[in-house]
Write an enzyme that holds these catalytic residues in place. Structure first.
Site, short mmCIF file in Angstrom:
data_model
loop_
_atom_site.label_atom_id
_atom_site.label_comp_id
_atom_site.label_asym_id
_atom_site.label_seq_id
_atom_site.Cartn_x
_atom_site.Cartn_y
_atom_site.Cartn_z
N GLU A 10 16.39 38.71 206.97
CA GLU A 10 15.52 39.10 208.09
C GLU A 10 15.08 37.87 208.89
O GLU A 10 15.04 37.91 210.12
CB GLU A 10 14.31 39.87 207.57
CG GLU A 10 14.64 41.28 207.08
CD GLU A 10 13.41 42.14 206.94
OE1 GLU A 10 12.69 42.32 207.93
OE2 GLU A 10 13.17 42.64 205.82
N SER A 45 25.32 38.49 189.59
CA SER A 45 25.69 38.73 188.20
C SER A 45 26.86 39.69 188.12
O SER A 45 27.15 40.43 189.06
CB SER A 45 24.50 39.33 187.43
OG SER A 45 24.22 40.63 187.92
N ASP A 87 16.43 46.27 198.54
CA ASP A 87 15.61 45.84 199.67
C ASP A 87 14.26 46.53 199.56
O ASP A 87 14.08 47.65 200.05
CB ASP A 87 16.30 46.19 200.99
CG ASP A 87 15.50 45.73 202.21
OD1 ASP A 87 14.48 45.04 202.02
OD2 ASP A 87 15.88 46.08 203.33
N ASP A 124 9.79 44.16 203.58
CA ASP A 124 10.09 44.18 205.02
C ASP A 124 9.25 43.14 205.74
O ASP A 124 8.10 42.86 205.35
CB ASP A 124 9.79 45.56 205.63
CG ASP A 124 10.91 46.55 205.40
OD1 ASP A 124 12.06 46.12 205.23
OD2 ASP A 124 10.62 47.76 205.38
#
Length: 827
Positions: free
Chosen positions: A195, A263, A335, A338
């Site tokens: 972002e 990973s 996610d 924000d």
């Protein structure tokens, strides 16, 4: 006595093992430091805080076995041992999480400290700790007393990096362990860096062309609606402090603490296993630093036993085995945070924030930074309804746009208890019960007992009223706000699937259009595709699992050939190559011919692999550099950074996006298309190879371009905050593979070929073996350069050797020997 180790995998590892001869030392002579600051590993010592005697034995790589009569004493000793091995790392991580790194690192760390305080990890850790059970708090308190017993005993014999800095560490508090956990959680915020980078990119290319640069899988539509959120904003003049914020985020990435970790994790069900019992494999990919993030331990007490990978400062086995259950953890790429852009103005000496057409006062308080070598810095910090302003320290923050960070709250969160309970679970069903309670961190957790396998996604994911949260949203419009969190029942999971295996490799693990939004910041799908190929091939056992962990074949090469052969591409590409200047025409034809013959095996001695990677690197520059360059520009660095974190626009453009505006070279009068840029990239690959590897194309080797180097974590910190470049402690060493192979060794797109990440920790549990667990640490157990175990994990890692981790007491002496440190109750 040396622990048993598996023989090298000759077909896959002979070349890498031979390259051990290339290891060189620079900047730090291993073992040449003052050994007076090394705690003893044998003898009898009285330690105040123990109830009964405790034994600590170590294997030939320094991994400790803690044997005690009570779990209380085991936890106390774990704190003591963690501090003995990694006190410098523990102190640095704590200071970083507290936003106090400039106290030992000076003014170069000040922007980093500002960002970390704005992230409010201390508050997050406090919420987690306060929500934990009295039992868990006691565990953390006992562990802290063990750390402090070391700090008291060795207060005048600290490791050289702390001693040279003149820094006396504060005693460890139980909440500090929760803080280390919060830092690890924050480090998994892949989309936070993306972002911030999107704002930097938008400053250069504008909102109209930004969507082409955001992470998007090939089967998904480009997020133009997301990019439209930035239309009409002048990010250059309206956003003070963006460059400082970007700098701090890049520093965090350089320190391996923002979106870097990846990973591979898979479990094989009994029907797919040669011996009819489950297998588990896990690894963790991080930059090659000494020490690594991981520290292996084994604990045995009457009511508790577990062995596996820990992080010093946190008394939890994060990936491990307890004799009945094995578990492995990796980032879910979730996610769950924000950024919000906030309209700001000054009014009557207060900072005001726009909310749905009205101006309201921002929350405010003062932060004080104690900076080594200069006077304390006092400045205001602000918070909006979405969260703290990350660019609040800017002197120009009077009007314009602020950047607020919103993260999930941790109140009433039992994550720390659930993680501990997982280490005691005796079967897959109990593991599901525990992992479903993990909310404060987004993970893919795979687990297995002898007969069953499972996978659970953990975390807390916001419901966004509108938008995807890929780039910052207008905070002055409530339509982009969060509306609670997704129901935990929607978190993906699987148990004993019919195909006989479960695998996660940071890829999109749910179908497009799944009922909740986990993320758009998925990593490349090729590692997961390769696991599927190999898991579906015959029966699996320990040897085939090791071979998978060391596999250097990419499935992306086949996709690239398919693109070149496509009906709409083959003829236009040939025409574009024919239109090149004669010298470039021959180079492009050679490169294309070699790529079409390439089998996808990225061996360090392969010349075709070198041409393949040269083409990928040069195509990145040919597609994007004309609009985002030069290579020193913030926009280019932002592109490189996002490409390192998740599925890159470079890969996306190569496999599709024929209508992208980036195919046109804006520096030429004519309009180029995809075939024209590909033709240039093919020729440029050969030219770059000649420049770096010489005129004899057949003598080229991927490993001469792509190499491993190990640097010290302390030196890396110095380099990240603007000091001298971190010196190489071990290396260079020829590397194979890349970011898409199971034996991962990703490099920075558009920058260089240095191996930026490696599988820093590997673990395998084969329930068919008498002693199921084996493990690797690609660095060393100790963080002290004076220790023989500072870097002795590198050679076994190169040679494909794993240390055995026995759970049966009759096998302890064979692995851990007879020599022991006995800690007795002191007064």
């Amino acid at each position: 006595m040396a622990s048993p180790a598996l023989s090298p995998l000759k077909t896959r590892l002979s070349t890498a093992a031979a390259m051990m001869g290339l290891l060189s030392l620079a900047g730090c002579q291993l073992g040449g430091e003052d050994r007076d600051n090394l705690p003893p590993t044998s003898g009898v010592f009285a330690i105040k805080g123990l109830a009964q005697n405790v034994s600590v034995r170590r294997n030939n790589l320094g991994m400790p076995l803690i044997e005690s009569s009570t779990f209380h004493d085991a936890l106390f000793t774990l704190g003591y041992v963690h501090a003995s091995d990694r006190i410098s790392q523990m102190v640095q991580m704590r200071l970083l999480a507290q936003g106090r790194l400039s106290e030992i690192a000076g003014p170069g760390a000040l922007d980093l400290d500002r960002m970390m305080r704005a992230a409010q990890l201390k508050q997050n850790a406090s919420d987690l700790y306060n929500a934990s059970s009295p039992r868990l708090k006691r565990f953390f308190e006992v562990y802290a007393r063990g750390v402090n017993a070391y700090l008291f005993r060795y207060r005048d014999k600290l490791p050289s990096d702390l001693a040279d800095a003149g820094y006396k560490p504060e005693y460890w508090k139980p909440e500090d362990s929760a803080l280390i956990f919060s830092l690890l959680n924050f480090s998994l915020s892949v989309n936070l860096q993306e972002e911030i980078s999107s704002l930097v990119l938008a400053q250069t290319v504008g909102a109209d062309k930004l969507a082409w640069l955001l992470p998007t899988y090939p089967d998904e539509a480009l997020p133009f609606a997301e990019a439209d959120k930035l239309k009409g904003l002048n990010l250059g003049s309206q956003m003070p402090g963006l460059s400082d914020l970007d700098k701090a985020a890049l520093q965090l990435s350089d320190l391996n603490l923002l979106g870097v970790s990846a990973s591979n994790n898979w479990v094989i069900s009994p029907q797919r296993a040669r011996a009819g019992k489950s297998l588990l494999a896990t690894d963790s990919q991080l930059p090659a630093t000494l020490p690594s993030m991981w520290n292996f331990v084994q604990i045995r007490s009457p009511k508790y036993q577990a062995a596996g990978a820990t992080v010093a400062g946190l008394p939890l086995v994060l990936s491990g085995f307890n004799g009945k259950l094995a578990w492995g953890m990796g980032p879910a790429m979730g996610d769950n945070q924000d950024l919000f852009l906030e309209k700001l103005k000054r009014e009557n000496n207060r900072l005001m924030v726009m909310v749905d057409g009205k101006w309201v006062a921002a929350g405010a308080h003062e932060e004080t930074y104690f900076v080594k070598g200069q006077s304390p810095v006092r400045e205001p910090a602000y918070e909006t309804r979405h969260g703290p302003l990350l660019n609040a320290s800017s002197a120009q923050l009077a009007s314009g746009l602020g950047v607020a960070l919103q993260m999930p709250d941790a109140k009433d969160d039992k994550t720390l208890d659930a993680l501990f309970d997982l280490t005691r679970a005796q079967n897959v069903e109990r593991a599901f019960d525990n992992t479903r309670e993990i909310r404060a961190i987004n993970l893919n957790i795979v687990f297995a007992d002898a007969s069953n396998t499972g996978w659970q996604v953990t975390g807390r994911y916001p419901n966004r009223r509108e938008g995807l949260g890929l780039i910052p949203s207008p905070g002055w419009e409530s339509r982009f706000d969060w509306d609670g969190y997704a129901d935990a029942m929607l978190h993906p999971y699987d148990q004993d699937p019919q195909q006989g295996w479960i695998a996660t490799a940071n890829q999109r693990t749910v179908p497009k259009g799944y009922g909740m939004q986990l993320s758009n910041s998925w990593d490349y799908p090729e590692r997961a595709e390769r696991i599927a190929e190999l898991a579906n091939t015959g029966k699996q056992d320990t040897r085939s699992t090791i071979s998978m962990q060391y596999d250097q074949t990419t499935t992306f090469a086949a996709k690239l050939k398919k693109m070149f052969e496509a009906p709409g591409m083959s003829k236009p590409l040939k025409q574009a190559i024919d239109a090149l200047a004669p010298a470039d025409r021959d180079k492009a034809r050679e490169a294309l011919s070699r790529l079409m013959a390439f089998d996808g095996r990225l061996s360090p001695v392969s010349s075709d692999a070198a041409i393949y990677e040269l083409f990928l690197q040069e195509s990145t520059k040919q597609i994007f550099l004309d609009e985002l360059g030069p290579e020193s520009s913030p926009a280019w660095k932002a592109l490189v950074q996002t490409a390192d974190l998740s599925y890159s626009p470079q890969a996306d453009h190569l496999l599709g996006r024929e209508d992208s505006p980036y195919w046109d070279d804006v520096k030429t009068p004519q309009k180029e298309d995809k075939p024209a840029i590909l033709a240039r990239s093919l020729a440029a690959a050969i030219s770059a190879g000649e420049s770096q590897l010489g005129a004899d194309h057949k003598a080229w080797q991927w490993g001469k371009l792509h190499q491993y180097t190990w640097t010290s974590q302390s030196a890396q910190l110095t380099a990240a905050i603007g000091g001298s470049k971190a010196s190489v402690i071990k290396g260079p060493m020829a590397a194979g593979g890349d970011h898409t192979t199971l034996n991962a060794s990703g490099f920075h797109w558009g920058q260089d070929f240095n191996a930026a990440v490696i599988p820093a920790m590997r673990m395998i549990v084969d329930f068919a073996q008498q002693e199921p667990m084996m493990a690797q640490n690609a660095a060393g157990q100790s963080g002290n350069p004076a220790s023989p175990h500072f870097a002795d994990g590198i050679e076994p890692w190169v040679k494909g050797q794993y240390m055995s981790v026995p759970m049966q007491p009759e096998n302890f002496e064979k692995v851990y020997g007879k020599q022991r440190l006995t800690l007795t109750p002191g007064k």
